[in-house]
Scaffold this motif. Structure first.
Motif, PDB file in Angstrom:
ATOM      1  N   PRO A 163      35.481  66.069  17.023  1.00 38.54           N
ATOM      2  CA  PRO A 163      36.441  67.035  16.494  1.00 38.54           C
ATOM      3  C   PRO A 163      37.017  67.990  17.544  1.00 38.54           C
ATOM      4  CG  PRO A 163      34.531  66.871  15.068  1.00 38.54           C
ATOM      5  CD  PRO A 163      34.205  66.090  16.311  1.00 38.54           C
ATOM      6  N   ASP A 164      36.398  68.083  18.733  1.00 36.74           N
ATOM      7  CA  ASP A 164      36.975  68.978  19.742  1.00 36.74           C
ATOM      8  C   ASP A 164      38.114  68.313  20.529  1.00 36.74           C
ATOM      9  OD1 ASP A 164      35.206  67.191  20.944  1.00 36.74           O
ATOM     10  OD2 ASP A 164      34.694  68.585  22.569  1.00 36.74           O
ATOM     11  N   TYR A 165      38.309  67.007  20.363  1.00 38.77           N
ATOM     12  CA  TYR A 165      39.388  66.305  21.084  1.00 38.77           C
ATOM     13  C   TYR A 165      40.746  66.924  20.723  1.00 38.77           C
ATOM     14  CZ  TYR A 165      42.602  62.458  22.264  1.00 38.77           C
ATOM     15  OH  TYR A 165      43.642  61.714  22.757  1.00 38.77           O
ATOM     16  N   LEU A 166      41.549  67.197  21.728  1.00 38.15           N
ATOM     17  CA  LEU A 166      42.821  67.884  21.491  1.00 38.15           C
ATOM     18  C   LEU A 166      43.770  67.076  20.605  1.00 38.15           C
ATOM     19  CD1 LEU A 166      43.471  69.345  25.065  1.00 38.15           C
ATOM     20  CD2 LEU A 166      43.031  70.656  22.980  1.00 38.15           C
ATOM     21  N   GLY A 167      43.721  65.770  20.720  1.00 38.53           N
ATOM     22  CA  GLY A 167      44.512  64.925  19.822  1.00 38.53           C
ATOM     23  C   GLY A 167      45.915  64.649  20.331  1.00 38.53           C
ATOM     24  N   PRO A 168      46.550  63.633  19.729  1.00 37.96           N
ATOM     25  CA  PRO A 168      47.828  63.137  20.251  1.00 37.96           C
ATOM     26  C   PRO A 168      48.984  64.132  20.208  1.00 37.96           C
ATOM     27  CG  PRO A 168      47.234  62.044  18.183  1.00 37.96           C
ATOM     28  CD  PRO A 168      46.040  62.814  18.614  1.00 37.96           C
ATOM     29  N   ALA A 169      49.074  64.940  19.170  1.00 33.15           N
ATOM     30  CA  ALA A 169      50.240  65.829  19.055  1.00 33.15           C
ATOM     31  C   ALA A 169      50.199  66.934  20.105  1.00 33.15           C
ATOM     32  CB  ALA A 169      50.304  66.427  17.653  1.00 33.15           C
ATOM     33  N   ALA A 170      49.036  67.568  20.265  1.00 31.32           N
ATOM     34  CA  ALA A 170      48.920  68.648  21.261  1.00 31.32           C
ATOM     35  C   ALA A 170      49.118  68.108  22.675  1.00 31.32           C
ATOM     36  CB  ALA A 170      47.554  69.327  21.133  1.00 31.32           C
ATOM     37  N   LEU A 171      48.602  66.907  22.929  1.00 31.06           N
ATOM     38  CA  LEU A 171      48.740  66.334  24.275  1.00 31.06           C
ATOM     39  C   LEU A 171      50.184  65.891  24.527  1.00 31.06           C
ATOM     40  CD1 LEU A 171      45.364  64.369  24.381  1.00 31.06           C
ATOM     41  CD2 LEU A 171      45.958  66.404  25.723  1.00 31.06           C
ATOM     42  N   ASN A 172      50.831  65.374  23.507  1.00 31.81           N
ATOM     43  CA  ASN A 172      52.253  65.029  23.642  1.00 31.81           C
ATOM     44  C   ASN A 172      53.077  66.271  23.952  1.00 31.81           C
ATOM     45  OD1 ASN A 172      54.687  63.169  23.093  1.00 31.81           O
ATOM     46  ND2 ASN A 172      55.016  64.843  21.647  1.00 31.81           N
ATOM     47  N   ALA A 197      37.454  66.924  26.498  1.00 34.42           N
ATOM     48  CA  ALA A 197      38.052  66.790  25.169  1.00 34.42           C
ATOM     49  C   ALA A 197      39.567  66.643  25.258  1.00 34.42           C
ATOM     50  CB  ALA A 197      37.694  68.003  24.318  1.00 34.42           C
ATOM     51  N   GLY A 198      40.058  66.371  26.447  1.00 31.59           N
ATOM     52  CA  GLY A 198      41.496  66.247  26.671  1.00 31.59           C
ATOM     53  C   GLY A 198      41.939  64.809  26.835  1.00 31.59           C
ATOM     54  N   CYS A 199      42.931  64.601  27.695  1.00 34.97           N
ATOM     55  CA  CYS A 199      43.601  63.298  27.766  1.00 34.97           C
ATOM     56  C   CYS A 199      42.662  62.144  28.103  1.00 34.97           C
ATOM     57  CB  CYS A 199      44.757  63.363  28.759  1.00 34.97           C
ATOM     58  SG  CYS A 199      44.297  63.803  30.453  1.00 34.97           S
ATOM     59  N   HIS A 200      41.593  62.400  28.872  1.00 32.97           N
ATOM     60  CA  HIS A 200      40.734  61.283  29.293  1.00 32.97           C
ATOM     61  C   HIS A 200      39.865  60.745  28.153  1.00 32.97           C
ATOM     62  CE1 HIS A 200      42.156  61.737  33.296  1.00 32.97           C
ATOM     63  NE2 HIS A 200      41.847  63.028  33.286  1.00 32.97           N
ATOM     64  N   ALA A 201      39.831  61.456  27.021  1.00 31.86           N
ATOM     65  CA  ALA A 201      39.058  60.960  25.874  1.00 31.86           C
ATOM     66  C   ALA A 201      39.837  59.910  25.077  1.00 31.86           C
ATOM     67  CB  ALA A 201      38.677  62.123  24.956  1.00 31.86           C
ATOM     68  N   CYS A 202      41.127  59.806  25.310  1.00 31.72           N
ATOM     69  CA  CYS A 202      41.970  58.859  24.549  1.00 31.72           C
ATOM     70  C   CYS A 202      41.634  57.427  24.948  1.00 31.72           C
ATOM     71  CB  CYS A 202      43.441  59.162  24.838  1.00 31.72           C
ATOM     72  SG  CYS A 202      44.579  57.909  24.239  1.00 31.72           S
ATOM     73  N   HIS A 203      41.490  56.550  23.946  1.00 24.77           N
ATOM     74  CA  HIS A 203      41.152  55.145  24.246  1.00 24.77           C
ATOM     75  C   HIS A 203      42.392  54.257  24.332  1.00 24.77           C
ATOM     76  CE1 HIS A 203      42.042  54.697  20.120  1.00 24.77           C
ATOM     77  NE2 HIS A 203      40.834  54.729  19.612  1.00 24.77           N
ATOM     78  N   THR A 204      43.568  54.854  24.155  1.00 21.18           N
ATOM     79  CA  THR A 204      44.851  54.178  24.393  1.00 21.18           C
ATOM     80  C   THR A 204      45.121  53.002  23.446  1.00 21.18           C
ATOM     81  OG1 THR A 204      44.342  54.653  26.717  1.00 21.18           O
ATOM     82  CG2 THR A 204      46.404  53.565  26.332  1.00 21.18           C
ATOM     83  N   GLN A 205      44.501  52.990  22.282  1.00 23.64           N
ATOM     84  CA  GLN A 205      44.792  51.878  21.367  1.00 23.64           C
ATOM     85  C   GLN A 205      46.065  52.096  20.551  1.00 23.64           C
ATOM     86  OE1 GLN A 205      41.312  50.725  19.152  1.00 23.64           O
ATOM     87  NE2 GLN A 205      40.203  50.235  21.018  1.00 23.64           N
ATOM     88  N   GLY A 206      46.554  53.333  20.537  1.00 28.58           N
ATOM     89  CA  GLY A 206      47.912  53.557  20.064  1.00 28.58           C
ATOM     90  C   GLY A 206      48.136  53.706  18.569  1.00 28.58           C
ATOM     91  N   SER A 207      47.108  54.077  17.783  1.00 28.75           N
ATOM     92  CA  SER A 207      47.361  54.321  16.351  1.00 28.75           C
ATOM     93  C   SER A 207      48.382  55.437  16.168  1.00 28.75           C
ATOM     94  CB  SER A 207      46.072  54.734  15.634  1.00 28.75           C
ATOM     95  OG  SER A 207      45.060  53.812  15.874  1.00 28.75           O
ATOM     96  N   CYS A 208      48.322  56.433  17.051  1.00 26.73           N
ATOM     97  CA  CYS A 208      49.253  57.566  16.961  1.00 26.73           C
ATOM     98  C   CYS A 208      50.697  57.087  17.106  1.00 26.73           C
ATOM     99  CB  CYS A 208      48.919  58.608  18.024  1.00 26.73           C
ATOM    100  SG  CYS A 208      48.759  57.930  19.688  1.00 26.73           S
ATOM    101  N   THR A 209      50.924  56.259  18.114  1.00 19.65           N
ATOM    102  CA  THR A 209      52.276  55.760  18.377  1.00 19.65           C
ATOM    103  C   THR A 209      52.733  54.838  17.246  1.00 19.65           C
ATOM    104  OG1 THR A 209      51.979  55.975  20.748  1.00 19.65           O
ATOM    105  CG2 THR A 209      53.614  54.365  20.022  1.00 19.65           C
ATOM    106  N   ALA A 220      51.972  57.183  25.402  1.00 20.82           N
ATOM    107  CA  ALA A 220      52.632  57.202  26.707  1.00 20.82           C
ATOM    108  C   ALA A 220      52.532  58.594  27.334  1.00 20.82           C
ATOM    109  CB  ALA A 220      54.096  56.789  26.556  1.00 20.82           C
ATOM    110  N   SER A 221      52.671  59.624  26.522  1.00 24.02           N
ATOM    111  CA  SER A 221      52.533  60.993  27.041  1.00 24.02           C
ATOM    112  C   SER A 221      51.134  61.216  27.604  1.00 24.02           C
ATOM    113  CB  SER A 221      52.799  62.015  25.928  1.00 24.02           C
ATOM    114  OG  SER A 221      54.101  61.871  25.422  1.00 24.02           O
ATOM    115  N   ILE A 222      50.134  60.722  26.869  1.00 24.43           N
ATOM    116  CA  ILE A 222      48.741  60.907  27.308  1.00 24.43           C
ATOM    117  C   ILE A 222      48.493  60.128  28.602  1.00 24.43           C
ATOM    118  CG2 ILE A 222      46.334  60.486  26.657  1.00 24.43           C
ATOM    119  CD1 ILE A 222      47.286  60.970  23.694  1.00 24.43           C
TER     120      ILE A 222
END
Ligand code: SF4
Ligand code: SF4
Ligand code: FES
Length: 237
Positions: A163-172, A197-209, A220-222
């Motif tokens: 839950p501490d991960y910043l998430g796609p919207a904030a990182l975008n 808890a920032g960009c390096h936690a993203c696994h890049t599978q792209g559900s957000c996109t 892509a932003s991440i």
């Protein structure tokens, strides 16, 4: 068109339950139209959120048949071919009541990611000139149309796990500002988004996109943030 829709709607808080309603099926009906019908004609106690009804404010997002969507621009015909709808609040956010989630944590993360613009010019200065075709301007343009709906955030597995991960919207948002040549706090912002808890936690599978209703690409932003933090701060990419 005279048939009815069978609509299951989440009622209550996290420990609530689905309640089933019958709603007349209409041509060109949106999911938000269905919710509004229930609240105005069947059960005035139903809580939900919307404002613009035209895909601009980002407040009407819900889970529709298992997927996060904006509801004012989701046509029933595209998501309920069998005449059944299941509507729940967005995932990864606390439920206030029924279809309304508490967005406080979501927007707190924008603040943690330094998601507000800070320039150096005053109103006495000339307007900044930004070359429309420059690489940075194009990168900023690609992410700027975010409406803060939370659909990407609700669709992100990593937010569910940690839950501490910043998430796609904030990182975008952070990437958009980093590419705004008028902004003056890029290093501070990069440090804020490059932690565990920032960009390096993203696994890049792209559900957000895949799910973003504005067709933005937080993935892509991440990736941009990962590359820049590795280059500038020497952290893992
Ligand atoms: S690509 Fe990254 S930010 Fe997007 S849903 Fe997956 S983990 Fe979350
Ligand atoms: S990036 Fe897309 S899905 Fe995420 S909050 Fe912005 S508009 Fe909504
Ligand atoms: S009501 Fe504003 S985006 Fe749906």
């Amino acid at each position: 068109m005279t048939t009815n829709l069978e609509v299951k709607v989440w009622r209550g808080k996290e420990d609530g339950e689905f309640v089933t309603y019958e709603v007349p099926r209409l041509e060109s009906q949106t999911v938000l139209d269905v919710v509004t019908h229930i609240q105005r004609r069947i059960d005035p106690g139903l809580s939900y959120r919307y404002a613009c009804r035209v895909g601009m404010c980002g407040s009407c997002a819900m889970t529709v048949n298992g997927k996060a969507r904006w509801t004012c621009r989701t046509h029933v015909a595209n998501v309920a071919a069998d005449g059944k709808l299941e509507l729940a609040p967005l995932s990864n956010l606390p439920v206030i009541k029924d279809l309304v989630t508490d967005m406080t944590g979501f927007f707190d993360k924008w603040a943690r990611a330094k998601g507000s613009f800070k320039g150096a010019k005053t109103r006495e200065d000339e307007f900044a000139l930004v070359e429309p075709q420059s690489t940075m301007r194009l990168a900023a343009d690609a992410g700027i149309e975010c409406i803060g709906c939370g659909v990407c955030y609700a669709s992100c597995d990593v937010v569910s796990w940690r839950p501490d991960y910043l998430g796609p919207a904030a990182l975008n948002r952070a990437w958009t500002l980093i590419n705004d040549v008028r902004d003056v706090r890029n290093r501070e912002r990069l440090l804020a988004v490059a932690g565990d808890a920032g960009c390096h936690a993203c696994h890049t599978q792209g559900s957000c996109t895949e799910r973003c209703p504005k067709h933005l690409e937080p993935t892509a932003s991440i990736s941009g943030l990962k590359r820049l933090s590795a280059k500038t701060l020497g952290r893992k990419a």
